[in-house]
Design a protein around this motif. Structure first.
Motif, short mmCIF file in Angstrom:
data_model
loop_
_atom_site.label_atom_id
_atom_site.label_comp_id
_atom_site.label_asym_id
_atom_site.label_seq_id
_atom_site.Cartn_x
_atom_site.Cartn_y
_atom_site.Cartn_z
N ASP A 247 1.60 4.78 -12.86
CA ASP A 247 1.51 5.89 -13.82
C ASP A 247 1.34 7.23 -13.14
O ASP A 247 1.69 8.26 -13.69
CB ASP A 247 0.27 5.71 -14.72
N GLU A 248 0.70 7.22 -11.97
CA GLU A 248 0.31 8.50 -11.38
C GLU A 248 0.37 8.42 -9.86
O GLU A 248 0.05 7.38 -9.27
CB GLU A 248 -1.15 8.76 -11.80
N ALA A 249 0.78 9.53 -9.25
CA ALA A 249 0.87 9.56 -7.78
C ALA A 249 -0.15 10.56 -7.22
O ALA A 249 -0.24 11.68 -7.71
CB ALA A 249 2.27 10.00 -7.37
N CYS A 250 -0.92 10.14 -6.23
CA CYS A 250 -1.83 11.07 -5.53
C CYS A 250 -1.36 11.10 -4.08
O CYS A 250 -0.44 10.38 -3.69
CB CYS A 250 -3.26 10.58 -5.60
N TYR A 251 -2.01 11.91 -3.25
CA TYR A 251 -1.58 12.01 -1.85
C TYR A 251 -1.77 10.69 -1.09
O TYR A 251 -0.90 10.27 -0.34
CB TYR A 251 -2.35 13.12 -1.12
N ASN A 252 -2.94 10.06 -1.31
CA ASN A 252 -3.24 8.87 -0.49
C ASN A 252 -3.05 7.55 -1.21
O ASN A 252 -3.16 6.50 -0.59
CB ASN A 252 -4.68 8.94 0.02
N SER A 253 -2.86 7.60 -2.50
CA SER A 253 -2.79 6.35 -3.26
C SER A 253 -2.00 6.56 -4.55
O SER A 253 -1.60 7.68 -4.86
CB SER A 253 -4.20 5.86 -3.57
N LEU A 254 -1.85 5.44 -5.28
CA LEU A 254 -1.16 5.49 -6.57
C LEU A 254 -2.12 4.96 -7.63
O LEU A 254 -3.08 4.25 -7.30
CB LEU A 254 0.08 4.59 -6.51
N ARG A 255 -1.85 5.31 -8.89
CA ARG A 255 -2.63 4.72 -9.98
C ARG A 255 -1.68 4.00 -10.90
O ARG A 255 -0.55 4.47 -11.11
CB ARG A 255 -3.36 5.79 -10.79
N GLY A 256 -2.13 2.89 -11.46
CA GLY A 256 -1.24 2.16 -12.34
C GLY A 256 -1.99 1.46 -13.46
O GLY A 256 -3.23 1.57 -13.54
N SER A 257 -1.24 0.78 -14.36
CA SER A 257 -1.91 -0.03 -15.38
C SER A 257 -1.37 -1.46 -15.31
O SER A 257 -0.18 -1.69 -15.06
CB SER A 257 -1.71 0.52 -16.80
N LEU A 258 -2.33 -2.36 -15.51
CA LEU A 258 -2.03 -3.79 -15.41
C LEU A 258 -1.05 -4.20 -16.51
O LEU A 258 -1.19 -3.78 -17.64
CB LEU A 258 -3.36 -4.54 -15.60
N ILE A 259 -0.05 -5.01 -16.16
CA ILE A 259 0.83 -5.51 -17.22
C ILE A 259 0.86 -7.04 -17.18
O ILE A 259 0.54 -7.65 -16.16
CB ILE A 259 2.28 -4.97 -17.10
#
Ligand code: SAM
Ligand code: SF4
Length: 443
Positions: A431-443
């Motif tokens: 869902d989202e991109a940061c400099y050092n990591s990504l964020r997501g949602s479980l499916i």
């Protein structure tokens, strides 16, 4: 009564050193040494050093200097220095740090318990730095109930024959020696039966695995990957590191054919200038490197590429540096480790006149790192909306969040009230991109 003694191990440097520290902990455990995180409580201390850049060496010396006091208060404390600085400095280390009991080069760590006993009986520090042409590291075959982490390193070779002119590794770790295929299979199979899910095959230049073996028993690196990939229970395979000159099409094909080989390739380029690559003795041109990158992406379009870059190598002028920046724009690496050139005797480049000032090296490094940071973020944004398989690493630092690693080697955090175990595989949508990591949602 518990008679165990405590051992503290500080590790500097690369994954090879991390693996060596695990081996030393394993050997010392057999001698009733229990690992401790509290250096003040230790009966024995191992400082496992790295000499790849001057800064790493200084850090090790600074820690060793601070141990002088602890040794004065506790003369029975045993202090050992291992790793590349130990190999390189030998006797000089004892002259500079007389409170050190033992100096052991990387090829001799398997003798550690014996050496500790010998060192106890000596007034002066014991130095063991002879090099061997055999693969000496014992297999790691822990007991089933030892509670291993879900991922492990497995060393497949030691040393390096390449003599890149800036690099100390061939001097400190000796010539290339491939570990026997049967030993690698035995270790990986055992780890899998203990519940290990991910294996990283380790060596300074894994692509040349097998080159030192006789024709009859030779196994190439791609063949080795195919064999390891068949071992039941191993869900993911990674490897590091590779000199691009030895990257074969056979290895590229593995990414297309082998499901559990992760889509990440660390392919250190070092410079974007042919002139500098030649002075570095890298044995490839940028054109050849780019051909390999293109072909690799044909075999595996989703592959994430990372690299190592040195700025300020002797003779690197503005044009050479621009060539490196152009390369970075062209390849758009998913990530890069970049370093200021550091002169490391007896590496050959120490004879080259340094032409780039410390300030200029810093300027080039920050231009490179700033641009790479932006590219990494752009790359991360490309993942938004995609579904990625994660291997759970554990709970994230943020409450209610979990952390996993994608096949492309990205850290991804996601929220969930469910309980996961490290090594478990889950799917998330990014869902989202940061400099050092990504964020997501479980499916
Ligand atoms: N075997 C790998 C290869 O062929 O690219 C490199 C392994 S080396 C241990 C890790 C990285 O340290 C190198 O890729 C290089 O970028 C960096 N490095 C090595 N020697 C260096 C030096 N003298 N100054 C600055 N960086 C150095
Ligand atoms: Fe050092 Fe070159 Fe060997 Fe890599 S390939 S370890 S950079 S000598």
């Amino acid at each position: 009564m518990n008679t165990s003694k405590h051992i503290y191990i500080e590790t500097f440097g690369c994954q090879m050193n991390e693996r060596d520290s695990e081996i030393m902990a394993q050997l010392m455990e057999k001698e009733d040494f229990v690992p401790t995180e509290d250096i003040a409580r230790a009966d024995a201390i191992i400082v496992n050093t790295c000499s790849i850049r001057e800064k790493a060496e200084q850090k090790a010396y600074s820690l060793l200097g601070s141990l002088r006091r602890q040794k004065q208060h506790n003369p029975d404390l045993l202090i050992a220095v291992t790793g590349c600085v130990a190999q390189q400095e030998g006797r000089k280390m004892i002259a500079r740090m007389p409170h050190v009991d033992l100096v052991v080069g990387p090829q001799n760590i398997y003798k550690l318990p014996l050496l500790f006993n010998q060192a106890k009986k000596k007034d002066k520090g014991l130095i063991v730095t002879e090099q061997s042409s055999a693969f000496l590291i014992p297999p790691f075959l822990p007991s089933m109930d030892q509670g291993l982490p879900h991922k492990r390193f497995v060393t497949i070779m030691q040393g390096c024959n390449n003599f890149c002119t800036y690099c100390i590794v061939p001097y400190t770790r000796g010539r290339e020696v491939s570990r026997a295929k049967s030993e690698i299979i035995r270790e990986v199979s055992h780890l899998a039966s203990c519940g290990v899910k991910e294996i990283t095959l380790l060596g300074q230049n894994v692509n040349s695995y097998g080159n030192d073996q006789s024709k009859d028993e030779r196994t190439s690196f791609p063949e080795l990957i195919r064999i390891v990939a068949e071992i039941k229970g191993i869900e993911r395979i990674r490897f590091t590191t590779s000199n691009p000159k030895d990257l074969s099409e056979e290895l590229m094909r593995c990414f297309a054919d082998i499901d559990n080989l992760c889509s990440h390739f660390h392919l250190p380029v070092q410079s974007g200038s042919n002139r500098i690559l030649k002075k570095m003795n890298r044995k490839y041109t940028i054109e050849k490197y780019l051909d390999k990158v293109a072909k690799l992406r044909e075999y595996s379009p989703e592959i994430a590429l990372t690299t190592d870059i040195i700025v300020g190598f002797p003779g690197e002028d503005e044009e050479d540096f621009q060539a490196t920046m152009n390369l970075v724009e062209h390849v758009r690496y998913h990530g890069a480790f970049s370093f200021k050139y550091s002169s490391r005797p007896p590496a050959k480049s120490c004879d080259f006149k340094e032409t780039v000032s410390v300030e200029e090296k810093s300027r080039r490094l920050s231009i490179l790192q700033d641009r790479q940071k932006e590219i990494t973020l752009e790359r991360h944004r490309e993942y938004i909306g995609q579904v990625h398989e994660l291997m759970i690493e554990g709970e994230s630092k943020v409450d209610g969040q979990w952390c996993g690693r994608s096949r492309t080697n990205h850290t991804v955090n996601f929220e969930s009230t469910m309980i996961f175990t490290p090594g478990q595989l889950v799917n998330v949508r990014i869902d989202e991109a940061c400099y050092n990591s990504l964020r997501g949602s479980l499916i």
